[in-house]
Design an enzyme around this catalytic site. Structure first.
Site, mmCIF file in Angstrom:
data_model
loop_
_atom_site.group_PDB
_atom_site.id
_atom_site.type_symbol
_atom_site.label_atom_id
_atom_site.label_comp_id
_atom_site.label_asym_id
_atom_site.label_seq_id
_atom_site.Cartn_x
_atom_site.Cartn_y
_atom_site.Cartn_z
ATOM 1 N N ASP A 8 -8.222 5.001 -3.542
ATOM 2 C CA ASP A 8 -9.293 5.172 -2.558
ATOM 3 C C ASP A 8 -10.397 6.072 -3.105
ATOM 4 O O ASP A 8 -10.631 7.185 -2.615
ATOM 5 C CB ASP A 8 -8.720 5.760 -1.266
ATOM 6 C CG ASP A 8 -7.663 4.858 -0.655
ATOM 7 O OD1 ASP A 8 -7.627 3.665 -0.997
ATOM 8 O OD2 ASP A 8 -6.865 5.347 0.165
ATOM 9 N N GLU A 16 2.968 5.395 -3.669
ATOM 10 C CA GLU A 16 3.225 6.630 -4.441
ATOM 11 C C GLU A 16 4.510 7.317 -3.971
ATOM 12 O O GLU A 16 5.238 7.802 -4.843
ATOM 13 C CB GLU A 16 2.050 7.606 -4.295
ATOM 14 C CG GLU A 16 0.740 7.081 -4.781
ATOM 15 C CD GLU A 16 0.023 6.252 -3.722
ATOM 16 O OE1 GLU A 16 0.393 6.352 -2.528
ATOM 17 O OE2 GLU A 16 -0.870 5.487 -4.088
ATOM 18 N N ASP A 44 0.824 -1.203 0.000
ATOM 19 C CA ASP A 44 0.000 0.000 0.000
ATOM 20 C C ASP A 44 0.860 1.256 0.000
ATOM 21 O O ASP A 44 2.031 1.237 0.386
ATOM 22 C CB ASP A 44 -0.924 0.005 1.218
ATOM 23 C CG ASP A 44 -2.234 0.734 0.957
ATOM 24 O OD1 ASP A 44 -2.293 1.498 -0.026
ATOM 25 O OD2 ASP A 44 -3.193 0.531 1.727
#
Length: 823
Positions: free
Chosen positions: A492, A422, A419
């Site tokens: 998300d 980025e 997760d």
């Protein structure tokens, strides 16, 4: 030719080019040229007959670039050199390049002489830039496109646009935006700018440009494919092929933010098994490590996971604000190892969330800090002192994996959710990008962060074992990431109809970058609009429609943020419309597994694609070039997700209400020209080139099958490997010749790379109505040697939809040798 003669030949050739009146400063190289123009040293080199690299540096500067993305080295390519007016020409036979050494313009043509792309005259600019104390440049590269040319790519953007023309985008990876300086043209070529810094993409009537914040060179690759499949094959050749996922990853995944104990997670698996609803994967999201200060310790230190509730030594790790009495008492599952083993005993698999950052209490934080491998800017969660690690540092990647292996993988964990790759960047400041990494400033390498994060885990697990295929779910991506068994999702996103529709365009453009595995959180992640409750009937409709679409995504995964729980039993029981629709599409996904797994093999073996924008198969149909509501799933299914609310509404207080469900809603479906189409649910055949109004009751998503399709129909199962494929129904959609290859192997190891697999090719002669099943090719341990095929030629009312029993036109026993069937 001996070495002395070869060197002499090259010297003479170089001298001939150098004395040309056109190219006074051109030096010929074995597969290209070098020259000086506009204050730049330029190299044009064929990497293959269809791939050309252009590399530019300011004069008298040195740059020994090692690409993070490109893994291909130049293959031997015969090149013909010549002149055309003022231009120097280079041709491989597939691509011709013309270079104007005065203006710097570079023109790319196909073998017929059709202009593909132009590197603009005077279009490259190097502006000196101080990159955290290191001399560098802002690098701008401009191109000319045809006026009406349609382009795709740029990763995954949330604009809802399929055609990327006439817009300005800032390409810097963040949650929900995957940024890749790559465009894919409907003309049959692609362009990749090999730069990892934040880059501004601009397209207007004057030019298309990529303006990168920092670099030492302008470096790009022209990839010619002739069509979209050829382009994607070129991208994979250049940046790496996609390894095969295990079969179980292609079943259904259930996830929630988050399961708060081993009991809670295992009870979900139990409920699915009790309800006879198929399930293959369950996911443990964050905070199994405990509180935010202990973020991503890569250890199970939350007292609920290690039977330590009430123990002062461990209670400090309890996540902030969590009820200390919730689910207190003697747990059924007493340890992480028991949790994993229990999931396996239930014939399911488990994935766990691991982040690219560490809290200040963790050993990993201290280790990375001592290595100077922490990036010092704010990341999620806020105000917790959590910092990302530096995945560009090979020693840091080693340490990262060693901790994952020791504390998690060795317990039997099946897959990884990487997760925030980025990574999350809170309170963004310009100086944050001055943060040093192993490869220079964070600014210089920012967009390649997910590539290197996934690289570290993939390569280390492959080095440990070949018995378990790597499967990585990750929120961000970059070109080439497919080679690391990396699967991205759209981030998300908010639970909303308009957002759902935008995900279609996002996925289509991402797929056209050549990265095959992608999905969305089914139902969206943040259900704010629905008061964060699954009880809202309006949310039921949205989730049902999104979930139906999920059955035709490469990975089918249901997920939402707390407090929303989206397990199927949260939507009622048998007989309730939402529950019944969710159950129907879960079963449908499992009946399609032979098709899905064979398509997955095509992705690996032939650089294929799961998500196929309609322009891939119908490039001559102008109506599909900008289509943002439909796509092909594999080569046979036309999928049209329902992206509008038809049966519910909300008041201002966000309460959901039912409309009259007896009034069946409709949605537009465009059937592309160049094929006939069978309605999957009814068997009705329709001509292409028309828009129809399809009735869509709540349990029907429009699905059409192309005439000239052969579809294997798998058994009804509760998990992917419950039953062998020894009694398969094969649906034949007549109206055109067809071919399909059924692929099988051991389902979860890398023996297929050594040739341990089988293929069975079926061909349908539509005129003669003859189906030929070819000799089985290959073998593997435990393969099916004898099986039965049951054939159905689809027509209205026969071989339709999700029916379990049907009248077969013919059944045959197959023992691996050619069989010819007249139908």
């Amino acid at each position: 030719m001996n070495l002395i003669k070869k060197v002499g030949f090259l010297l003479v050739s170089a001298a001939l080019v150098a004395t040309s009146s056109v190219a006074q400063n051109v030096q010929r190289t074995p597969q290209g040229i070098k020259y000086v123009t506009q204050g730049m040293d330029v190299s044009v080199e064929f990497y293959s007959p269809t791939i050309v690299r252009v590399y530019k540096t300011p004069m008298q500067t040195s740059c020994n670039k090692e690409s993070l993305v490109i893994i291909k080295t130049p293959e031997t390519t015969p090149v013909t050199f010549g002149e055309n007016g003022k231009n120097v020409t280079l041709s491989s036979g597939a691509v011709r390049v013309e270079v104007n050494t005065e203006t710097g313009g570079i023109h790319f043509f196909d073998k017929s002489g059709k202009r593909m792309l132009t590197d603009k005259d005077y279009g490259t600019q190097f502006t000196p830039f101080d990159d955290a104390g290191v001399p560098a440049f802002n690098v701008r590269q401009a191109f000319l496109l045809d006026k009406d040319e349609v382009i795709y790519g740029l990763g995954q953007q949330q604009t809802g646009k399929v055609n990327q023309r006439n817009q300005k985008l800032f390409l810097r990876n963040q949650n929900m935006s995957i940024c890749i300086p790559f465009i894919h043209s409907v003309k049959g070529y692609a362009l990749y700018v090999d730069n990892y810094s934040p880059t501004t993409f601009l397209d207007n009537p004057q030019e298309m440009s990529f303006d990168s914040e920092v670099g030492d060179c302008a470096d790009y690759y022209f990839i010619y494919g002739g069509n979209a499949d050829g382009v994607i094959a070129g991208v994979r050749d250049l940046t790496g092929q996609a390894p095969l996922y295990p079969l179980w990853t292609l079943g259904f995944w259930q996830c929630r933010e988050r399961y708060k104990s081993p009991d809670e997670l295992c009870e979900v698996v139990d409920r699915y098994r009790d309800l006879k609803v198929p399930l293959d994967g369950i996911i443990q999201d964050w905070q199994y490590w405990g509180c935010d200060s202990n973020w991503n310790s890569m250890k199970f230190q939350n007292p609920r996971y290690i039977n330590k509730m009430g123990d002062p030594e461990y209670m400090k790790y309890l996540p902030n604000g969590e009820d200390k009495n919730a689910r207190y008492g003697t747990p059924r599952i007493k340890s992480p190892k028991e949790m994993i083993d229990y999931v396996h005993k239930q014939n399911a698999h488990i994935m766990i969330s691991v982040w690219a950052s560490f809290g200040p209490w963790t050993e990993m934080y201290q280790k990375m800090d001592s290595l100077k491998a922490l990036l010092h800017f704010d990341t999620w969660p806020p105000n917790a002192g959590v910092r990302p690690f530096d995945p560009f540092n090979p020693v840091a990647r080693n340490i990262y994996w060693a901790e994952m292996k020791k504390n998690i993988f060795d317990l039997g964990m099946d897959a990884w959710w990487l997760d925030s790759t980025e990574p999350d960047h809170l309170n963004v400041k310009d100086q944050d990008f001055n943060t040093p990494t192993y490869l220079g400033s964070f600014r210089r390498v920012h967009n390649a962060f997910p590539l290197m994060s996934n690289k570290g885990v993939y390569e280390h697990q492959r080095a440990v074992t070949t018995d378990k295929r790597v499967f990585l779910l990750t929120r961000s991506s970059f070109l080439g990431q497919q080679r690391y068994a990396s699967h991205s999702w759209s981030g998300d996103v908010v639970s909303d109809w308009s957002v759902m529709r935008k995900q279609i365009a996002a996925g289509l453009n991402y797929s056209l970058c050549g990265i095959p595995y992608w999905n969305t959180d089914l139902g969206g992640f943040f259900a704010w609009k629905y008061n964060n409750t699954v009880d809202n009937v309006a949310y039921h409709e949205l989730h049902t429609r999104w979930y139906q679409w999920g059955a035709f995504q490469p990975i089918m995964r249901s997920h939402n943020s707390g407090p929303v729980a989206v397990e199927i039993y949260q939507f009622g029981k048998k007989g309730d419309w939402a529950y019944d629709a969710l159950e129907k599409y879960t079963h449908l996904r499992y009946r399609l597994l032979p098709y899905v797994y064979s398509t997955s093999w095509e992705v690996t073996d032939k650089a294929g694609s799961f998500i196929r924008p309609l322009m891939m198969d119908f490039p001559e149909d102008k109506k599909v070039l900008d289509m943002d509501t439909e796509y092909m799933f594999g080569r046979n299914f036309l999928v049209r997700p329902v992206t509008d609310s038809l049966y519910t509404w909300q008041d201002k207080e966000q309460n959901g209400h039912l409309k009259d469900m007896s009034k069946v809603g409709k949605t537009d479906v465009y059937l592309p020209q160049g094929a006939r189409w069978f309605d999957f649910w009814t068997g009705q055949a329709l001509e292409g080139g028309q828009t129809i109004q399809r009735e869509v009751p709540i349990d029907i998503m429009p699905i059409y099958v192309r005439a000239g399709s052969i579809l294997p129909w798998g058994p009804a199962v509760q998990y992917s490997t419950e039953k062998k494929w020894d009694n398969l129904t094969v649906r034949i959609y007549p109206g055109a010749d067809a071919e399909f290859t059924l692929y099988e192997d051991e389902f979860d190891n890398y023996n297929y790379e050594k040739g341990a697999y089988t293929t069975i090719t079926m061909k349908w002669d539509d005129k003669e109505r003859i189906l030929t099943i070819a000799d089985r090719q290959g073998s593997y341990k435990g393969m099916l040697k004898n099986r039965k095929f049951n054939f159905v030629v689809v027509e209205p009312g026969k071989g339709c939809g999700d029916e379990d029993t049907m009248a077969f036109d013919k059944s045959v026993s197959y023992r691996g040798k050619k069989v010819v069937v007249k139908l």
